[in-house]
Design a protein around this motif. Structure first.
Motif, PDB file in Angstrom:
ATOM      1  N   HIS A 308      10.327  23.669  19.102  1.00 39.33           N
ATOM      2  CA  HIS A 308      10.312  23.147  17.990  1.00 39.33           C
ATOM      3  C   HIS A 308      10.080  24.289  16.439  1.00 39.33           C
ATOM      4  O   HIS A 308       9.864  23.926  15.447  1.00 39.33           O
ATOM      5  N   CYS A 351       4.726  21.641  15.024  1.00 44.20           N
ATOM      6  CA  CYS A 351       4.140  21.277  16.217  1.00 44.20           C
ATOM      7  C   CYS A 351       4.108  19.616  16.503  1.00 44.20           C
ATOM      8  O   CYS A 351       3.259  19.176  15.601  1.00 44.20           O
ATOM      9  N   VAL A 352       4.676  19.395  17.643  1.00 40.05           N
ATOM     10  CA  VAL A 352       4.534  17.799  18.062  1.00 40.05           C
ATOM     11  C   VAL A 352       3.599  17.653  18.978  1.00 40.05           C
ATOM     12  O   VAL A 352       3.365  16.601  19.505  1.00 40.05           O
TER      13      VAL A 352
HETATM   14  S1  SF4 Z   1       2.574  22.353  21.509  1.00 37.46           S
HETATM   15 FE1  SF4 Z   1       3.520  22.672  19.671  1.00 37.46          FE
HETATM   16  S2  SF4 Z   1       3.790  24.817  19.501  1.00 37.46           S
HETATM   17 FE2  SF4 Z   1       3.555  24.129  21.592  1.00 37.46          FE
HETATM   18  S3  SF4 Z   1       5.751  24.065  22.329  1.00 37.46           S
HETATM   19 FE3  SF4 Z   1       4.790  22.132  21.701  1.00 37.46          FE
HETATM   20  S4  SF4 Z   1       5.739  21.930  19.567  1.00 37.46           S
HETATM   21 FE4  SF4 Z   1       5.570  23.952  20.078  1.00 37.46          FE
END
Ligand code: SF4
Ligand code: SF4
Length: 396
Positions: A308, A351-352
Motif C-alpha cells: 500500500h 496502512c490498512v
Molecule cells: S501492515 Fe500496513 S505497512 Fe504493513 S504491509 Fe500492510 S499496509 Fe503496509
C-alpha cells in the motif's frame, strides 16, 4: 588492521564488510562500480571478511563480480546465507548453494549461515529435511567451510539454539543500546564460552548510533570526547570491540571514506581498552537514547515494499526524530520522506493493517500498531482527510 582468532582456527579481521549496504541497496540494484571501489579499499586496509546473502537483491552477483575483477578471492573469507524458509526438500539446499556459488564465482563459501534463525522450530524443520547430513557432505567436498546462523530472535531462544547443533559461529545483533536485546550480552558470552566465533551485526544500529544519532545523545559524546573517540561511530564500534568475546563486527560500509574511518578505529580498539570514564559516558548515552528512541527500527528495509505504498522505515525515522529533535522537525521529515510532493504520498495512514510487513522485521516491531502511533503524532487531525484523499488518488 586488528585481527582476532576464530576459535575454530584462522584469523579474521576485527572489521568485516557487510555488503548489504553497497550504494544502490535501497532499490535492490547495488552499483558494481561503487562496490568495486569499496571492496578494493577494504581489502587494501586489511579487511578479510565479506558478508552477503541470497536474499539481498543482486548482492551475491555483485560480490562475485567484484572479487573476480579484483582477483582477490583468495585474500578474503566469503560468507553468505541459506534462505532456509524457502527450502521444502533436501534438493532445495543443493539448488540454493549451487546458485550461490555460481553468483559468487567461487567453488566454496567459507562461512555459511542459516539466515535469520529465530526459533528452535525453524532449525528442527531443517533437521527433519536432513540438513545435518547435507552440511557434512558439503564440508567434506569443500563447498562449505564453517557453519553458523544469524539471529534476530529472543534471549530465551538463543541459548536453546546454541545447544541444538555443533555450530562453528553465530552472527548476532549487538551494540551498546542492546545489551539485553535479542541475544544480548548474555548470548554473546554464552556463544564464546562454547568455543564459537561470534560475529556482530548492526554495531551502529543502521547509523542511528553514528550520523543519525539524536542530538541530545550526540552532545553527551561530544562532551566526553576523548583521545581517538571523536565521533559517535568511533564510540559505538570501540564499545563492541572492547568485548574480547567478539571475533569480528560487520559494518555496512557504503563509501571508501567509511572504510578508512572504520579501519582506523579497528586498528586501535583492542579488547578491554575502554576506560571506566569512557564506559560511563556510554552508559549516559544509553539513558538519553532510551528516552528518544521510541521505535527500534534500523532502516534495514526487510519489510519493504509495502503493497500500500507506506515508506515504513521513513515513517519510523521521522517519528524517532520527532522525539530527538522536536516535533516540528519530525513532521518536516515525515512529509518529505513520504514524498508528498510527488503526488504519491506514502503516509502512515495508507496502512490498512494487513500485516504483510511485520513478519519480515528482524526487530520484531509491531509495524501496523507503531504506524498508528506515527500517524497520531505526525499527521495532525485536520490534515488527515486531505492526506487520505491524496493517498487514494492514483497519479500514474
Ligand atoms: S501492515 Fe500496513 S505497512 Fe504493513 S504491509 Fe500492510 S499496509 Fe503496509
Ligand atoms: S520496520 Fe523492521 S524490517 Fe522495517 S526497516 Fe525497520 S527494522 Fe527493518
Amino acid at each position: 588492521m586488528q585481527y582476532r582468532v576464530d576459535p575454530r582456527g584462522g584469523r579474521v579481521s576485527a572489521l568485516g564488510l557487510g555488503c548489504m549496504r553497497f550504494p544502490g541497496f535501497a532499490v535492490g540494484r547495488p552499483d558494481p562500480r561503487a562496490a568495486r571501489e569499496i571492496v578494493s579499499r577494504a581489502v587494501e586496509r586489511g579487511v578479510n571478511y565479506l558478508d552477503t546473502a541470497y536474499l539481498y537483491p543482486g548482492n551475491e552477483e555483485v560480490v562475485g563480480r567484484v572479487l573476480s575483477e579484483l582477483g582477490v578471492r583468495d585474500r578474503v573469507l566469503v560468507a553468505t546465507k541459506l534462505p532456509h524458509a524457502s527450502c521444502r526438500s533436501p534438493r532445495d539446499f543443493d539448488r540454493y548453494l549451487d546458485e550461490q556459488l555460481r553468483r559468487l564465482r567461487t567453488d566454496r563459501v567459507d562461512y555459511y549461515l542459516m539466515h535469520n534463525i529465530t526459533s528452535l522450530g525453524q532449525w528442527e524443520r531443517l533437521v527433519g529435511l536432513g540438513i545435518e547430513g547435507w552440511i557434512e557432505r558439503q564440508r567434506a567436498s569443500g563447498r562449505i567451510g564453517r557453519i553458523g546462523f544469524s539471529f534476530h530472535g529472543s534471549s530465551v531462544d538463543f541459548p536453546v539454539l546454541l545447544d541444538a547443533y555443533d555450530w562453528d559461529f553465530c552472527q548476532i545483533q549487538y551494540n551498546y543500546t542492546g545489551e539485553r536485546y535479542q541475544a544480548g550480552t548474555a548470548g554473546l558470552e554464552a556463544a564464546a564460552a562454547r568455543g564459537m566465533a561470534v560475529f556482530v551485526m548492526e554495531p551502529l544500529l543502521g547509523g542511528r548510533l553514528a550520523d543519525k544519532m539524536p542530538a541530545p545523545a550526540r552532545r553527551v559524546l561530544e562532551e566526553a570526547s576523548d583521545g581517538d573517540l571523536t565521533t559517535p561511530a568511533a564510540w559505538g564500534l570501540s564499545w563492541v570491540w572492547n568485548h574480547p568475546e567478539v571475533t569480528m563486527l560487520l559494518s555496512g560500509m557504503s563509501s571508501c571514506e567509511q572504510v578508512d574511518e572504520n579501519a582506523d578505529i579497528a586498528c586501535r580498539a583492542l579488547p578491554g581498552s575502554m576506560t571506566p570514564a569512557q564506559l560511563d559516558a556510554i552508559a549516559r548515552v544509553v539513558r538519553v537514547f532510551e528516552e528518544t528512541n521510541r521505535v527500534p527500527c534500523t532502516g534495514c528495509s526487510y519489510c519493504m515494499p509495502c503493497p500500500h505504498g507506506v515508506n515504513i522505515p521513513g515513517c519510523f525515522a521521522a517519528y524517532n526524530a520527532s522525539f530527538a529533535h522536536g516535533r516540528f522537525t519530525g513532521m518536516q521529515q515525515y512529509f518529505t520522506a513520504s514524498a508528498i510532493r510527488t503526488g504519491r504520498p506514502r503516509l502512515a495512514s495508507n496502512c490498512v493493517g494487513c500485516g504483510a510487513c511485520a513478519r519480515h522485521c528482524p526487530q520484531r516491531i509491531d509495524i501496523p500498531a507503531r504506524l498508528a502511533d506515527v500517524r497520531r503524532r505526525l499527521q495532525p487531525g485536520p490534515l488527515d482527510p486531505v492526506l487520505r484523499l491524496l493517498a487514494r488518488t492514483p497519479r500514474d
